[in-house]
Design a protein around this motif. Structure first.
Motif, PDB file in Angstrom:
ATOM      1  N   ALA A  51       0.810  -1.222   0.000  1.00  0.00           N
ATOM      2  CA  ALA A  51       0.000   0.000   0.000  1.00  0.00           C
ATOM      3  C   ALA A  51       0.844   1.273   0.000  1.00  0.00           C
ATOM      4  O   ALA A  51       0.381   2.325  -0.454  1.00  0.00           O
ATOM      5  CB  ALA A  51      -0.932   0.004   1.214  1.00  0.00           C
ATOM      6  N   MET A  52       2.089   1.188   0.498  1.00  0.00           N
ATOM      7  CA  MET A  52       2.913   2.392   0.662  1.00  0.00           C
ATOM      8  C   MET A  52       3.513   2.851  -0.671  1.00  0.00           C
ATOM      9  O   MET A  52       3.710   2.045  -1.581  1.00  0.00           O
ATOM     10  CB  MET A  52       4.025   2.128   1.673  1.00  0.00           C
ATOM     11  CG  MET A  52       3.524   1.935   3.097  1.00  0.00           C
ATOM     12  SD  MET A  52       4.833   1.563   4.266  1.00  0.00           S
ATOM     13  CE  MET A  52       5.664   3.152   4.359  1.00  0.00           C
ATOM     14  N   GLY A  66       9.689  -2.864  -1.914  1.00  0.00           N
ATOM     15  CA  GLY A  66       8.329  -2.698  -2.414  1.00  0.00           C
ATOM     16  C   GLY A  66       7.975  -1.239  -2.593  1.00  0.00           C
ATOM     17  O   GLY A  66       8.699  -0.473  -3.239  1.00  0.00           O
ATOM     18  N   GLY A  67       6.877  -0.833  -1.956  1.00  0.00           N
ATOM     19  CA  GLY A  67       6.378   0.514  -2.151  1.00  0.00           C
ATOM     20  C   GLY A  67       5.656   0.645  -3.467  1.00  0.00           C
ATOM     21  O   GLY A  67       5.946   1.544  -4.268  1.00  0.00           O
ATOM     22  N   TRP A  68       4.705  -0.263  -3.722  1.00  0.00           N
ATOM     23  CA  TRP A  68       4.019  -0.290  -5.012  1.00  0.00           C
ATOM     24  C   TRP A  68       2.754   0.548  -5.036  1.00  0.00           C
ATOM     25  O   TRP A  68       2.163   0.725  -6.075  1.00  0.00           O
ATOM     26  CB  TRP A  68       3.694  -1.743  -5.393  1.00  0.00           C
ATOM     27  CG  TRP A  68       4.921  -2.536  -5.767  1.00  0.00           C
ATOM     28  CD1 TRP A  68       5.661  -2.395  -6.891  1.00  0.00           C
ATOM     29  CD2 TRP A  68       5.547  -3.564  -5.013  1.00  0.00           C
ATOM     30  NE1 TRP A  68       6.709  -3.275  -6.905  1.00  0.00           N
ATOM     31  CE2 TRP A  68       6.668  -4.031  -5.752  1.00  0.00           C
ATOM     32  CE3 TRP A  68       5.289  -4.166  -3.771  1.00  0.00           C
ATOM     33  CZ2 TRP A  68       7.509  -5.029  -5.296  1.00  0.00           C
ATOM     34  CZ3 TRP A  68       6.139  -5.168  -3.334  1.00  0.00           C
ATOM     35  CH2 TRP A  68       7.226  -5.585  -4.085  1.00  0.00           C
ATOM     36  N   ASN A  69       2.322   1.019  -3.879  1.00  0.00           N
ATOM     37  CA  ASN A  69       1.155   1.906  -3.812  1.00  0.00           C
ATOM     38  C   ASN A  69      -0.060   1.284  -4.521  1.00  0.00           C
ATOM     39  O   ASN A  69      -0.764   1.933  -5.299  1.00  0.00           O
ATOM     40  CB  ASN A  69       1.497   3.263  -4.436  1.00  0.00           C
ATOM     41  CG  ASN A  69       0.529   4.353  -3.987  1.00  0.00           C
ATOM     42  OD1 ASN A  69      -0.142   4.224  -2.957  1.00  0.00           O
ATOM     43  ND2 ASN A  69       0.426   5.418  -4.770  1.00  0.00           N
ATOM     44  N   LEU A  70      -0.315   0.003  -4.251  1.00  0.00           N
ATOM     45  CA  LEU A  70      -1.408  -0.713  -4.912  1.00  0.00           C
ATOM     46  C   LEU A  70      -2.757  -0.333  -4.303  1.00  0.00           C
ATOM     47  O   LEU A  70      -2.861  -0.056  -3.108  1.00  0.00           O
ATOM     48  CB  LEU A  70      -1.197  -2.230  -4.778  1.00  0.00           C
ATOM     49  CG  LEU A  70       0.064  -2.787  -5.457  1.00  0.00           C
ATOM     50  CD1 LEU A  70       0.158  -4.287  -5.235  1.00  0.00           C
ATOM     51  CD2 LEU A  70       0.063  -2.468  -6.948  1.00  0.00           C
ATOM     52  N   PRO A  71      -3.788  -0.326  -5.123  1.00  0.00           N
ATOM     53  CA  PRO A  71      -5.109   0.062  -4.612  1.00  0.00           C
ATOM     54  C   PRO A  71      -5.739  -1.050  -3.766  1.00  0.00           C
ATOM     55  O   PRO A  71      -5.398  -2.230  -3.891  1.00  0.00           O
ATOM     56  CB  PRO A  71      -5.918   0.294  -5.887  1.00  0.00           C
ATOM     57  CG  PRO A  71      -5.292  -0.597  -6.901  1.00  0.00           C
ATOM     58  CD  PRO A  71      -3.817  -0.616  -6.579  1.00  0.00           C
ATOM     59  N   PHE A  72      -6.665  -0.671  -2.918  1.00  0.00           N
ATOM     60  CA  PHE A  72      -7.434  -1.610  -2.112  1.00  0.00           C
ATOM     61  C   PHE A  72      -8.339  -2.431  -3.032  1.00  0.00           C
ATOM     62  O   PHE A  72      -8.873  -1.889  -3.999  1.00  0.00           O
ATOM     63  CB  PHE A  72      -8.277  -0.821  -1.091  1.00  0.00           C
ATOM     64  CG  PHE A  72      -9.148  -1.666  -0.221  1.00  0.00           C
ATOM     65  CD1 PHE A  72      -8.626  -2.311   0.888  1.00  0.00           C
ATOM     66  CD2 PHE A  72     -10.500  -1.833  -0.509  1.00  0.00           C
ATOM     67  CE1 PHE A  72      -9.429  -3.100   1.690  1.00  0.00           C
ATOM     68  CE2 PHE A  72     -11.305  -2.620   0.288  1.00  0.00           C
ATOM     69  CZ  PHE A  72     -10.764  -3.261   1.397  1.00  0.00           C
TER      70      PHE A  72
END
Length: 606
Positions: A51-52, A66-72
């Motif tokens: 999420a980050m 990581g740090g993919w900022n994936l959506p919920f």
């Protein structure tokens, strides 16, 4: 007040999911997973890094992959997958190398080592500082500070908890769940009935790990931080306390325990008045003392918990009303059920040559350290015979039986079953080929009913796999109905139909022996290995068992029976083999053996 209620409910949902997963592993499958908190921590960390934004955001003050900022809801899905995947190495530790208490200690040590790694390895996990500023679900579309958002997140968490409860109950109430409970009660017996213990334990560790990972992901998304200090092994103790106090083996009890222990204790400590005169860590320390005392008190006075595991009653057509208590072993006190026909023993049919051997032991040796329990034994058991195996205590009879069944490995030698070399084959695979054993000591599944004991042994039930259990009752109902009909016929044959829904552990000694024999018959064996099936049994009941064994041989089954009572061997067994000091001395009828001096000196005189 809104924040307080939301906080309470979300923590309750998270802890309930974790307790449900732990109860599935410990209370249902008997896997004492003291490393459970690692699964939850892995799920929380995975949800955070999915999420980050990249670690260069916010000034790059944190270090993480990581740090993919994936959506919920992708972070929560990733948390579930991560919890399941990290369980796979644990299955090797528990399933292949360690069992029971050793496995529990191994899992605990692994959890401590992983916590130390996370705390001290900064490039991957940001060290002891953990992670912060973790985005909440859909915070770009909604305001996380709004009351509606908080209640929406609460509803989602509660619905997830309800879905986990429904899903685990679906598994537990299936034939697969029955096999899990059998493994919990006695894994060696379950193995001898064709249950793949490694597969069962792997399924439960991965499933429990996935649910734990989901609960960790939900928690981290709500509190927006992840710290390795919050996932210490002591947190697993709290969850175990909740499961034990609520009722191990009962999913409702697990939820109740989650409400009472992690949530209830945390809230109760808020009302303890603070005083500057008290040491700063006194109240948290007293909380741990109280949890420890609760565990001890419940284990001593009410080990079944507040909501004990319920008895699973399976109705049978025409089943008479249950008796007030289990009858005695004697024939007159036997339950009111159809009488067993006592058929005279028939002589083997004449043939031009000896009957073919179903099972052969060739030069079997078994060493325990410097002691040779089985010494170069060769033995053949002919088709359709009730072969006896006698000898003084310590002669190696039970050890040989265990080697033939696959419960013990031979140090050297060969075991051949129906022309196939099965020396290296595990016990569960031998059972699936039709080679089934009973044990010297009573080995019923005590917390299963008599009928459940029998149904556990049924092979090829479509509901006796994880996939079949998930598919639901409609998928396996036909197989279960047929298995129940078979079990009722076996119960009727042995006169225990009225005790079908009694706990097997509550029966008398002779009745428990009958349950073992009936359970072995439900496995559809070609050959039975019976280890003292009449030990401690009333003579009338022993004679009934003997007549039934003879009848089974007349119907085509082959039986090898270890027994000390020579009158039993005289009446029912032909041929009989004698063992002494780990070796076979002689074979023949009892009349022939009595005429041999070495047999008389080794056994019969004593």
């Amino acid at each position: 007040m809104t924040y307080y209620l939301v906080n309470l409910l979300i923590y309750a949902a998270v802890d309930a999911m974790a307790c449900l997963a732990l109860n599935q592993q410990f209370g249902i499958a008997g896997v004492t997973n003291f490393g459970f908190i690692i699964f939850q921590a892995a799920g929380g960390y995975t949800a955070a890094i999915l999420a980050m934004p990249p670690k260069s955001a916010n000034g790059g003050f944190q270090s993480y992959i990581g740090g993919w900022n994936l959506p919920f809801p992708l972070p929560w899905i990733g948390a579930t997958v991560a919890g399941g995947l990290i369980a796979l190495p644990f299955t090797f530790l528990v399933g292949r190398r360690l069992r029971g208490d050793f496995a529990a200690v191994g899992l605990l040590v692994t959890a401590v080592l992983l916590n130390l790694l996370v705390t001290n390895y900064v490039p991957l996990f940001n060290g002891d500082a953990g992670l912060s500023l973790i985005p909440q679900p859909l915070q770009g579309e909604f305001n996380p500070l709004a009351s509606g958002y908080k209640w929406g997140l609460t509803v989602v968490a509660l619905l997830l908890c309800a879905a986990v409860y429904w899903f685990l109950r679906r598994i537990t109430e299936s034939p697969y769940g029955r096999s899990l409970r059998a493994m919990r009660d006695n894994d060696a017996v379950a193995d001898s009935l064709g249950k793949n213990l490694l597969s069962l334990r792997t399924g439960m560790l991965v499933l429990g790990g996935a649910i734990a990972g989901l609960s960790g992901g939900v928690l981290v998304s709500y509190i927006t931080t992840w710290s390795p200090a919050a996932w210490g092994y002591a947190e697993t103790v709290v969850l175990f306390a909740a499961v034990i106090i609520g009722g191990a083996g009962n999913h409702r009890g697990a939820i109740l325990g989650a409400i009472l222990v992690p949530v209830g204790f945390e809230e109760a400590t808020r009302y303890i008045p603070n005083s500057n005169s008290l040491p700063p860590n006194l109240i948290p320390s007293l909380q741990w003392v109280a949890i420890g005392l609760l565990i001890v008190l419940f284990l001593w006075f009410r080990p079944q918990g507040i909501l004990p595991e319920r008895k699973r009653v399976i109705p049978l057509p025409g089943l008479p009303a249950p008796r007030a208590g289990p009858p005695a072993d004697g024939e007159k006190a036997a339950p009111a059920a159809p009488a067993i026909s006592v058929r005279p023993r028939a002589a083997p049919p004449e043939s031009p040559g000896p009957r073919p051997a179903v099972l052969e032991a060739v030069d079997i040796v078994r060493d325990f350290g410097g002691v040779r329990a089985v010494n170069d034994v060769s033995l053949a058991v002919r088709r359709g015979t009730l072969t006896g195996l006698i000898g003084p205590n310590g002669a190696g009879k039970s050890t040989l039986l265990a080697i033939l069944a696959g419960t013990l490995r031979a140090s050297s030698g060969t075991v051949i079953y129906q022309g196939q070399d099965i020396t290296g084959m595990p016990a569960y695979r031998r059972a699936r080929l039709g080679l089934v054993r009973t044990f010297q000591l009573a080995s019923e599944f005590k917390r299963l009913t008599v009928l459940e004991n029998l149904l556990t042994a049924v092979p090829s039930n479509r509901g006796d796999t994880l996939r079949g259990a998930i598919a639901g009752r409609r998928y396996w109902k036909g197989d279960e109905t047929a298995a129940i009909a078979r079990a009722q016929a076996v119960l009727s044959r042995f006169g225990l139909e009225s005790l079908a829904n009694s706990y097997a552990g509550d029966l008398s000694g002779g009745q428990r022996r009958l349950v073992e024999i009936m359970r072995a018959l439900m496995a559809e064996p070609t050959m039975l290995l019976l280890d003292e099936p009449m030990a401690g049994v009333h003579p009338n009941l022993a004679r009934r068992i003997g007549n039934e064994l003879v009848a089974l041989c007349q119907e085509g089954m082959t039986i090898l029976m270890v027994e000390h009572e020579l009158a039993i061997m005289d009446e029912f067994c032909d041929p009989v083999a004698v063992m002494a000091e780990g070796a076979v001395l002689a074979e023949g009828t009892m009349a022939q053996l009595r005429r041999r001096s070495e047999v008389v000196e080794a056994y019969l005189v004593g």
